[in-house]
Design a protein around this motif. Structure first.
Motif, PDB file in Angstrom:
ATOM      1  N   ALA A  15       3.780  -6.612 -14.160  1.00 54.50           N
ATOM      2  CA  ALA A  15       3.316  -7.604 -13.257  1.00 54.50           C
ATOM      3  C   ALA A  15       3.608  -6.989 -11.892  1.00 54.50           C
ATOM      4  O   ALA A  15       4.838  -6.875 -11.586  1.00 54.50           O
ATOM      5  CB  ALA A  15       3.370  -9.025 -13.466  1.00 54.50           C
ATOM      6  N   GLY A  16       2.683  -6.762 -11.004  1.00 56.60           N
ATOM      7  CA  GLY A  16       3.210  -6.531  -9.573  1.00 56.60           C
ATOM      8  C   GLY A  16       3.858  -5.178  -9.476  1.00 56.60           C
ATOM      9  O   GLY A  16       3.356  -4.100 -10.263  1.00 56.60           O
ATOM     10  N   ASP A  17       4.690  -5.189  -8.858  1.00 59.30           N
ATOM     11  CA  ASP A  17       5.512  -3.950  -8.629  1.00 59.30           C
ATOM     12  C   ASP A  17       6.731  -3.572  -9.447  1.00 59.30           C
ATOM     13  O   ASP A  17       7.633  -2.664  -9.549  1.00 59.30           O
ATOM     14  CB  ASP A  17       6.046  -3.442  -7.243  1.00 59.30           C
ATOM     15  CG  ASP A  17       4.894  -3.074  -6.061  1.00 59.30           C
ATOM     16  OD1 ASP A  17       3.795  -3.065  -6.616  1.00 59.30           O
ATOM     17  OD2 ASP A  17       5.489  -2.752  -5.044  1.00 59.30           O
ATOM     18  N   SER A  49      11.406  -0.395 -11.628  1.00 60.20           N
ATOM     19  CA  SER A  49      12.101   0.180 -12.979  1.00 60.20           C
ATOM     20  C   SER A  49      12.009   1.626 -13.044  1.00 60.20           C
ATOM     21  O   SER A  49      13.083   2.105 -13.772  1.00 60.20           O
ATOM     22  CB  SER A  49      11.336  -0.242 -14.443  1.00 60.20           C
ATOM     23  OG  SER A  49      10.123   0.371 -14.581  1.00 60.20           O
ATOM     24  N   ARG A  50      11.452   2.242 -12.395  1.00 63.66           N
ATOM     25  CA  ARG A  50      11.594   3.824 -12.261  1.00 63.66           C
ATOM     26  C   ARG A  50      12.695   4.311 -11.720  1.00 63.66           C
ATOM     27  O   ARG A  50      12.905   5.381 -11.752  1.00 63.66           O
ATOM     28  CB  ARG A  50      10.049   4.406 -11.621  1.00 63.66           C
ATOM     29  CG  ARG A  50       8.841   4.310 -12.711  1.00 63.66           C
ATOM     30  CD  ARG A  50       7.734   4.922 -12.166  1.00 63.66           C
ATOM     31  NE  ARG A  50       6.523   4.723 -12.972  1.00 63.66           N
ATOM     32  CZ  ARG A  50       5.434   4.088 -12.289  1.00 63.66           C
ATOM     33  NH1 ARG A  50       5.416   3.684 -11.095  1.00 63.66           N
ATOM     34  NH2 ARG A  50       4.270   3.745 -13.076  1.00 63.66           N
ATOM     35  N   SER A  51      13.097   3.427 -10.720  1.00 63.75           N
ATOM     36  CA  SER A  51      14.272   3.812  -9.784  1.00 63.75           C
ATOM     37  C   SER A  51      15.469   3.089  -9.987  1.00 63.75           C
ATOM     38  O   SER A  51      16.370   3.159  -9.248  1.00 63.75           O
ATOM     39  CB  SER A  51      13.815   3.953  -8.314  1.00 63.75           C
ATOM     40  OG  SER A  51      13.542   2.624  -7.894  1.00 63.75           O
ATOM     41  N   ASP A  52      15.390   2.095 -11.170  1.00 64.70           N
ATOM     42  CA  ASP A  52      16.480   1.244 -11.288  1.00 64.70           C
ATOM     43  C   ASP A  52      16.589   0.993 -12.774  1.00 64.70           C
ATOM     44  O   ASP A  52      15.665   0.334 -13.428  1.00 64.70           O
ATOM     45  CB  ASP A  52      16.300  -0.138 -10.484  1.00 64.70           C
ATOM     46  CG  ASP A  52      17.195  -0.923 -10.892  1.00 64.70           C
ATOM     47  OD1 ASP A  52      18.478  -0.847 -11.792  1.00 64.70           O
ATOM     48  OD2 ASP A  52      17.344  -2.298 -10.230  1.00 64.70           O
ATOM     49  N   ASP A  53      17.467   1.557 -13.498  1.00 64.04           N
ATOM     50  CA  ASP A  53      17.518   1.533 -14.769  1.00 64.04           C
ATOM     51  C   ASP A  53      18.119   0.261 -15.271  1.00 64.04           C
ATOM     52  O   ASP A  53      18.097  -0.084 -16.503  1.00 64.04           O
ATOM     53  CB  ASP A  53      18.350   2.730 -15.616  1.00 64.04           C
ATOM     54  CG  ASP A  53      19.708   2.743 -14.729  1.00 64.04           C
ATOM     55  OD1 ASP A  53      20.159   1.945 -14.315  1.00 64.04           O
ATOM     56  OD2 ASP A  53      20.267   3.524 -15.314  1.00 64.04           O
ATOM     57  N   GLY A  54      18.344  -0.671 -14.345  1.00 66.11           N
ATOM     58  CA  GLY A  54      18.673  -2.161 -14.619  1.00 66.11           C
ATOM     59  C   GLY A  54      17.500  -3.100 -15.021  1.00 66.11           C
ATOM     60  O   GLY A  54      17.777  -4.189 -15.286  1.00 66.11           O
ATOM     61  N   ILE A  55      16.432  -2.515 -14.929  1.00 72.21           N
ATOM     62  CA  ILE A  55      15.034  -3.226 -14.994  1.00 72.21           C
ATOM     63  C   ILE A  55      14.368  -2.713 -16.065  1.00 72.21           C
ATOM     64  O   ILE A  55      14.081  -1.311 -16.177  1.00 72.21           O
ATOM     65  CB  ILE A  55      13.986  -3.250 -13.932  1.00 72.21           C
ATOM     66  CG1 ILE A  55      14.785  -3.913 -12.733  1.00 72.21           C
ATOM     67  CG2 ILE A  55      12.774  -4.065 -14.221  1.00 72.21           C
ATOM     68  CD1 ILE A  55      14.027  -3.910 -11.383  1.00 72.21           C
ATOM     69  N   LEU A  56      14.174  -3.443 -17.377  1.00 69.70           N
ATOM     70  CA  LEU A  56      13.805  -2.939 -18.633  1.00 69.70           C
ATOM     71  C   LEU A  56      12.391  -3.526 -18.591  1.00 69.70           C
ATOM     72  O   LEU A  56      12.117  -4.888 -18.543  1.00 69.70           O
ATOM     73  CB  LEU A  56      14.488  -3.140 -19.691  1.00 69.70           C
ATOM     74  CG  LEU A  56      13.877  -2.845 -21.081  1.00 69.70           C
ATOM     75  CD1 LEU A  56      13.574  -1.292 -21.201  1.00 69.70           C
ATOM     76  CD2 LEU A  56      14.579  -3.212 -22.493  1.00 69.70           C
ATOM     77  N   VAL A  57      11.064  -2.708 -18.540  1.00 67.41           N
ATOM     78  CA  VAL A  57       9.889  -3.602 -18.800  1.00 67.41           C
ATOM     79  C   VAL A  57       9.298  -3.437 -20.413  1.00 67.41           C
ATOM     80  O   VAL A  57       9.276  -2.383 -21.035  1.00 67.41           O
ATOM     81  CB  VAL A  57       8.869  -2.821 -17.875  1.00 67.41           C
ATOM     82  CG1 VAL A  57       7.415  -3.260 -18.111  1.00 67.41           C
ATOM     83  CG2 VAL A  57       9.260  -2.543 -16.627  1.00 67.41           C
ATOM     84  N   ALA A  58       9.137  -4.688 -20.607  1.00 72.76           N
ATOM     85  CA  ALA A  58       8.773  -4.954 -21.884  1.00 72.76           C
ATOM     86  C   ALA A  58       7.170  -5.459 -22.161  1.00 72.76           C
ATOM     87  O   ALA A  58       6.710  -5.872 -21.132  1.00 72.76           O
ATOM     88  CB  ALA A  58       9.529  -6.067 -22.812  1.00 72.76           C
TER      89      ALA A  58
END
Length: 383
Positions: free
Chosen positions: A340-342, A347-356
């Motif tokens: 959702a949104g950006d 997540s492409r530049s921060d591996d601490g964000i996982l998109v499910a």
């Protein structure tokens, strides 16, 4: 230099979770030596101006509509609240008259703050911040009305600040090509400023209340409990993720009762807290706490829950640049979110964000991969 900021979102106190992104933005302007007057919803039109640090805050009423959990949710709950929009607008115009001449005008939300409210200052340079709900409202409006609002602001030589590229792309994509190009030339993408108080000590104490053994993990959801936040997916994912996961839901809203019923149906809940506070605990068959509903909390306490977590769960379907995700990453807490949104771009530049995927199954699989305690995370700052 003097500036005026017009907004429907501004915190009533340091602990009010609403509108801190507006306050941080206005404070950043004031730090550059600008005299900043904020005209905000809430309070009473009879309230005198007050000081909030470097800022002068003028209240304009309208709290019946422009308050937690958001104007759209409040209007759906009681359409009569829409009647407070006209008195609020009249009060804003009166506050603008009282503030007097300014060198710069800033609107937080395209509608109603930039258009029509700041049309009262036709010759003052105007900066318009779009946060999400305003763009979605425009996208639902008839094409002619949407084009008219954007055209009026472009003729005004307004400069637009979108908190997410996805927002700008969505609005531009709904306009005629020539108008879309003009909007893109007059805009930039920049997430709102955030300012976090220290919460480490309180976070450790909260974690100690929930996590009783090294193998246990704590997931936290922090949001308004409205349909688009999809907290039901977090509850279902917590059940599917298996033993050892504790879930804390921080927030309140019209969906709370339904969410607590869902927790009970899935075998997670034993008791619940009052709607306005306290800590309701949902328990497993072994009697251990699995889900806790805290209700609405002061901002510092909500941030402490994020800091206590092994992971922030954010399954929302409608977002732009979610502040809670940025707060979690600034606190060093990993995030599992939906597209959702950006969020995907982040997540492409921060591996601490996982998109499910937007399913309980996908969220549960992501939760099972979370370790029991963070030891090697570094804060991620979005710019």
């Amino acid at each position: 230099m003097r500036a005026v900021v017009v907004t429907t979102s501004y915190p009533a106190s340091d602990e009010d979770p609403s509108g801190h992104f507006v306050r941080s933005s206005a404070e950043a302007l004031a730090q550059r030596g600008v005299e900043v007057h904020v005209i905000a919803a809430g309070g009473s039109v009879l309230d005198p101006p007050s000081r909030d640090g470097r800022l002068v805050v003028h209240r304009a009423g309208g709290g019946a509509l422009f308050a937690w959990p958001g104007a759209v949710a409040r209007a759906r709950e009681s359409p009569l609240r829409l009647l407070s929009a006209a008195p609020f607008a009249a009060a804003v115009f009166e506050r603008l008259r009282e503030v007097g001449p300014v060198d710069r005008a800033v609107a937080h939300w395209i509608i109603p703050c930039a258009w029509p409210l700041l049309s009262a200052l036709p010759r003052t340079p105007l900066e318009v911040h779009a946060h999400g709900a305003d763009v979605r409202l425009l996208l639902r409006a008839p094409r002619a009305a949407r084009a008219a609002v954007v055209s009026a602001l472009l003729r005004r030589d307004a400069r637009f600040v979108f908190v997410a590229r996805a927002l700008r792309d969505a609005l531009a994509g709904s306009l005629a090509p020539e108008q879309a190009r003009a909007l893109e030339l007059a805009s930039r993408v920049e997430p709102s400023a955030i300012d976090l108080p220290p919460v480490a000590g309180r976070a450790a104490a909260l974690r100690g209340e929930i996590v009783q053994s090294p193998g246990e993990r704590l997931a936290v959801v922090v949001c308004r409990l409205i349909a688009t936040k999809r907290v039901e997916l977090a509850i279902e994912a917590a059940r599917a993720a298996g033993p050892g996961l504790r879930l804390v839901v921080v927030g309140d809203g019209p969906e709370r009762a339904a969410l607590e019923r869902l927790a009970r149906r899935t075998g997670l809940a034993a008791e619940s807290s009052p709607a306005a506070g306290g800590a309701g605990i949902a328990a497993t068959s072994e009697g251990r706490a699995a889900v806790r509903f805290t209700g609405a909390l002061p901002r510092r306490e909500a941030l402490a829950w994020i800091g206590a977590a092994d992971v922030l769960l954010h399954p929302s379907s409608h977002e732009a640049a979610p502040t809670v995700i940025r707060e979690a990453r600034a606190l060093g807490v990993p995030v599992i979110a939906c597209d959702a949104g950006d969020v995907v771009a982040w997540s492409r530049s921060d591996d601490g964000i996982l998109v499910a995927d937007g399913t309980a199954r996908s969220l549960a699989a992501a939760l099972r991969s979370v370790r029991s305690r963070r030891s090697d995370r570094a804060p991620a700052i979005f710019r």
